[in-house]
Write a protein that holds these residues in place. Structure first.
Motif, PDB file in Angstrom:
ATOM      1  N   ASN A  49     -82.474  -0.460 -64.387  1.00  0.00           N
ATOM      2  CA  ASN A  49     -83.245  -1.700 -64.489  1.00  0.00           C
ATOM      3  C   ASN A  49     -82.979  -2.641 -63.329  1.00  0.00           C
ATOM      4  N   ALA A  50     -81.834  -2.491 -62.668  1.00  0.00           N
ATOM      5  CA  ALA A  50     -81.596  -3.256 -61.443  1.00  0.00           C
ATOM      6  C   ALA A  50     -82.614  -2.870 -60.380  1.00  0.00           C
ATOM      7  N   VAL A  51     -82.892  -1.571 -60.269  1.00  0.00           N
ATOM      8  CA  VAL A  51     -83.867  -1.117 -59.270  1.00  0.00           C
ATOM      9  C   VAL A  51     -85.287  -1.474 -59.698  1.00  0.00           C
ATOM     10  N   VAL A  57     -89.744  -7.532 -57.628  1.00  0.00           N
ATOM     11  CA  VAL A  57     -89.607  -8.597 -56.631  1.00  0.00           C
ATOM     12  C   VAL A  57     -90.309  -8.212 -55.344  1.00  0.00           C
ATOM     13  N   ALA A  58     -90.147  -6.967 -54.922  1.00  0.00           N
ATOM     14  CA  ALA A  58     -90.805  -6.513 -53.693  1.00  0.00           C
ATOM     15  C   ALA A  58     -92.316  -6.603 -53.811  1.00  0.00           C
ATOM     16  N   ARG A  59     -92.856  -6.183 -54.945  1.00  0.00           N
ATOM     17  CA  ARG A  59     -94.309  -6.172 -55.120  1.00  0.00           C
ATOM     18  C   ARG A  59     -94.890  -7.582 -55.141  1.00  0.00           C
ATOM     19  N   LEU A  60     -94.161  -8.522 -55.733  1.00  0.00           N
ATOM     20  CA  LEU A  60     -94.700  -9.867 -55.906  1.00  0.00           C
ATOM     21  C   LEU A  60     -94.412 -10.792 -54.738  1.00  0.00           C
ATOM     22  N   SER A  61     -93.365 -10.506 -53.968  1.00  0.00           N
ATOM     23  CA  SER A  61     -92.983 -11.418 -52.892  1.00  0.00           C
ATOM     24  C   SER A  61     -93.273 -10.873 -51.502  1.00  0.00           C
ATOM     25  N   GLY A  62     -93.357  -9.550 -51.372  1.00  0.00           N
ATOM     26  CA  GLY A  62     -93.498  -8.945 -50.053  1.00  0.00           C
ATOM     27  C   GLY A  62     -92.192  -8.796 -49.313  1.00  0.00           C
ATOM     28  N   ALA A 447     -90.207  -7.079 -65.825  1.00  0.00           N
ATOM     29  CA  ALA A 447     -90.376  -8.427 -66.367  1.00  0.00           C
ATOM     30  C   ALA A 447     -89.307  -9.370 -65.837  1.00  0.00           C
ATOM     31  N   LEU A 448     -88.087  -8.877 -65.697  1.00  0.00           N
ATOM     32  CA  LEU A 448     -86.986  -9.677 -65.156  1.00  0.00           C
ATOM     33  C   LEU A 448     -87.302 -10.116 -63.730  1.00  0.00           C
ATOM     34  N   GLY A 449     -87.680  -9.156 -62.883  1.00  0.00           N
ATOM     35  CA  GLY A 449     -88.006  -9.496 -61.500  1.00  0.00           C
ATOM     36  C   GLY A 449     -89.204 -10.416 -61.394  1.00  0.00           C
ATOM     37  N   ARG A 454     -91.595 -15.599 -60.165  1.00  0.00           N
ATOM     38  CA  ARG A 454     -92.644 -16.549 -60.535  1.00  0.00           C
ATOM     39  C   ARG A 454     -92.225 -17.310 -61.796  1.00  0.00           C
ATOM     40  N   PRO A 455     -91.230 -18.190 -61.693  1.00  0.00           N
ATOM     41  CA  PRO A 455     -90.732 -18.874 -62.900  1.00  0.00           C
ATOM     42  C   PRO A 455     -91.789 -19.721 -63.595  1.00  0.00           C
ATOM     43  N   GLU A 456     -92.806 -20.144 -62.853  1.00  0.00           N
ATOM     44  CA  GLU A 456     -93.850 -20.976 -63.456  1.00  0.00           C
ATOM     45  C   GLU A 456     -94.860 -20.143 -64.238  1.00  0.00           C
ATOM     46  N   SER A 457     -94.839 -18.832 -64.077  1.00  0.00           N
ATOM     47  CA  SER A 457     -95.795 -17.956 -64.752  1.00  0.00           C
ATOM     48  C   SER A 457     -95.278 -17.529 -66.116  1.00  0.00           C
ATOM     49  N   GLU A 458     -96.202 -17.245 -67.003  1.00  0.00           N
ATOM     50  CA  GLU A 458     -95.868 -16.713 -68.317  1.00  0.00           C
ATOM     51  C   GLU A 458     -95.898 -15.191 -68.208  1.00  0.00           C
ATOM     52  N   VAL A 459     -94.766 -14.557 -68.377  1.00  0.00           N
ATOM     53  CA  VAL A 459     -94.671 -13.108 -68.200  1.00  0.00           C
ATOM     54  C   VAL A 459     -94.789 -12.432 -69.565  1.00  0.00           C
TER      55      VAL A 459
END
Length: 573
Positions: A49-51, A57-62, A447-449, A454-459
């Motif tokens: 789950n760490a990976v 994070v990679a997908r959402l931030s680049g 979901a963690l990443g 995106r802390p402002e988003s509802e996951v």
């Protein structure tokens, strides 16, 4: 500074904000170094789950996601997630601890040939052998993860390169007196070995961040396709996850797709690119649309099993494919125009060569009518009573409850596939699924990443009950790190996607049955909030309660589903 400090310095220079880990003695200096530099260290309950979290994070931030795991079983536990990242083309940097350099091959704790394990699942891997190589090796790892077709990389760092030289000398006991000649030679060798390990440490420094170039295709391809496109009567576009790799450009990509004006099907990370209910976005009857089209553009979409190995597109159809991967570009089917390069760049180039007038009105209307008809069928099927909650009804209630800033994480088989017909991501980069490897168990890590990025988003984490078993313990991680996600388990007490066909074909349900487990109680035990939903009329109210409760802690809605034949016949090879 010790080696762990230098690893953290590279992370900071590369723009890393989060490091996902499960701690171990082999890697402790890295974690401490990261914390001291303001890089958030997020410890999970299973290394896989760490990976997965780093992948999200990679997908959402680049920015490449980073996972740091301890040697031996810590490293081997990540293999499935690393392979998933490879097939999803996600830039992930995995750091693995390793036995001390002088003890390799001598039976040290958790000493295995880690690099050999990763040969087939990473783009690039290295084992660091000297402190002076630590920074350049890590900097190259970040570059390799992003270059060309992105993917995971692996760097192994032995424990004696992560602590300071004085501590390592003490651990090797190099100054201890000895009375034997053999002992004296051993001490001399170890002194020499440690000196060699740390030679050049005074010259170590990190380099400024250098952005890895995106593979830009020649504009000549776009000009050629633009001319051909204006002659087409029934063009179609398919856009996949690879088109979303250029994260900063997703808004420009959406504008380009709108300008091109071709009806489009979106898959993987591209789902949500045009928002909800966009008139160009088609969601149903893709196979028939491909059969009827006279020109098809594949943007980051290979002709693999999802397109029936290329057979979904008639041979008479003019086929354009844009892809970063030379292999994927011509997999199973040679296109008429092969655009080797970033598909997002290609579509933006194509838009620049096209006029802004509206075209293909009759074709668009035909496809929209098919979508409308299929949506009406689904709405009717959602009203059919079942012994518990109709899964289509639940998905419609989720779609209605989720706000415009929602991010959906998909982890499951039958329930999640059902949701994909109904739940529309509200915007770009708001849908996370495993990708072509089809891995179950990505949910909690993704979901963690996603929530950290995106802390402002509802996951919203959409779980099948089978998939939930892989990562439910990460609710402990959500609680400890104050990550309030909303999970909905479609609990039909079985591996339904498998059972449906297995029972019909083989007349046996062996290994496909589960129980209506109280997943809500499990989550409550980890410190989260759990709800049970078994009455369809209460679905909207329970989901609203879950959203309210998720203001401060993670929530799980355990929904007991009835059986339907909605996806009957969905088995694939």
């Amino acid at each position: 500074m010790h080696g762990g400090d230098w690893v953290a310095e590279v992370f900071r220079a590369q723009g890393v904000q989060f490091v996902f880990t499960l701690t171990g003695g082999h890697i402790a200096p890295i974690l401490v170094g990261c914390k001291q530099r303001g890089i958030r260290v997020v410890d999970v309950r299973h290394e896989v789950n760490a990976v997965f979290a780093a992948d999200a994070v990679a997908r959402l931030s680049g920015v490449p996601g980073v996972a740091v795991v301890t040697a031996g079983p810590g490293v081997t536990n990540t293999l499935t997630a690393v392979k998933n990242a490879q097939m999803a083309q996600s830039p992930v940097v995995l750091i693995g601890g390793a036995a001390a350099t002088a003890l390799k091959g001598r039976g040290a704790l958790q000493d295995i040939d880690q690099l050999a394990l990763f040969d087939s699942v990473v783009k690039w891997s290295r084992s660091v052998r000297h402190i002076r190589d630590l920074v350049p090796t890590l900097e190259r790892a970040f570059a390799e993860a992003q270059r060309g077709v992105p993917g995971p990389v692996f760097v192994e760092i032995p424990i004696d390169l992560l602590y300071d030289e004085q501590t390592v000398r003490a651990l090797y006991n190099v100054e201890a007196p000895t009375r034997s000649l053999g002992g004296w030679f051993t001490r001399q060798y170890l002194r020499w070995h440690v000196g060699r390990l740390f030679a050049g440490k005074e010259h170590i420094q990190t380099s400024p961040l250098q952005l890895t170039g995106v593979p830009i295709p020649s504009p000549a391809y776009a000009l050629n396709v633009a001319e051909r496109l204006q002659q087409a009567k029934r063009p179609l576009m398919l856009i996949g996850s690879q088109a979303m790799l250029s994260v900063p450009a997703v808004t420009d990509l959406a504008a380009a797709v709108e300008h091109i004006g071709v009806p489009v099907y979106l898959s993987g990370m591209a789902r949500g690119l045009l928002g909800r209910d966009h008139p160009l976005h088609m969601r149903h009857a893709r196979r028939q649309a491909l059969k009827d089209a006279d020109l098809v553009i594949l943007a980051g979409v290979p002709c693999d099993f999802r397109l029936d190995y290329g057979r979904s597109i008639p041979r008479t159809t003019f086929l354009v494919s844009a892809n970063r991967s030379r292999r994927d570009l011509k997999m199973n089917r040679r296109p008429n125009v092969r655009v080797l390069g970033d598909p997002s760049w290609f579509l933006r180039q194509l838009a620049a060569y096209l006029p802004s007038d509206e075209r293909w009105g009759d074709w668009l209307q035909e496809l929209r009518q098919r979508d409308t008809a299929r949506n009406a069928e689904i709405a009717e099927q959602a009203l059919v009573p079942t012994d518990r909650v109709n899964p289509l009804h639940l998905c419609r209630e989720i779609a209605a409850a989720a706000p415009d800033n929602a991010i959906f994480v998909a982890d499951g088989g039958d329930f999640v596939a059902t949701a994909s017909y109904i739940v529309q991501p509200p915007g770009p980069l708001s849908w996370l699924d495993p990708g072509p490897f089809g891995t179950l168990g990505v949910g909690a890590g993704f979901a963690l990443g996603a929530k950290l990025c995106r802390p402002e988003s509802e996951v919203w984490l959409l779980y099948g009950d089978g998939a939930a078993g892989y990562s439910l313990a990460e609710f402990d991680t959500f609680v400890r790190h104050h990550v309030p996600v909303i999970a909905v388990v479609g609990n039909d007490a079985g591996w339904t996607q498998i059972a449906r066909e297995q029972i019909d074909i083989l007349q046996d349900d062996v290994a496909t049955t589960l129980a209506y487990t109280d997943y809500d109680c499990v989550v409550y035990g980890f410190g989260g909030m759990g709800f049970k939903l078994d009455d369809p009329e209460l679905a909207a109210d329970v989901l609203a309660q879950a959203r309210h409760a998720a203001d401060g802690r993670p929530v799980l809605v355990n929904t007991l589903l009835g059986k339907t034949d909605f996806r009957k016949g969905s088995i694939s090879m």
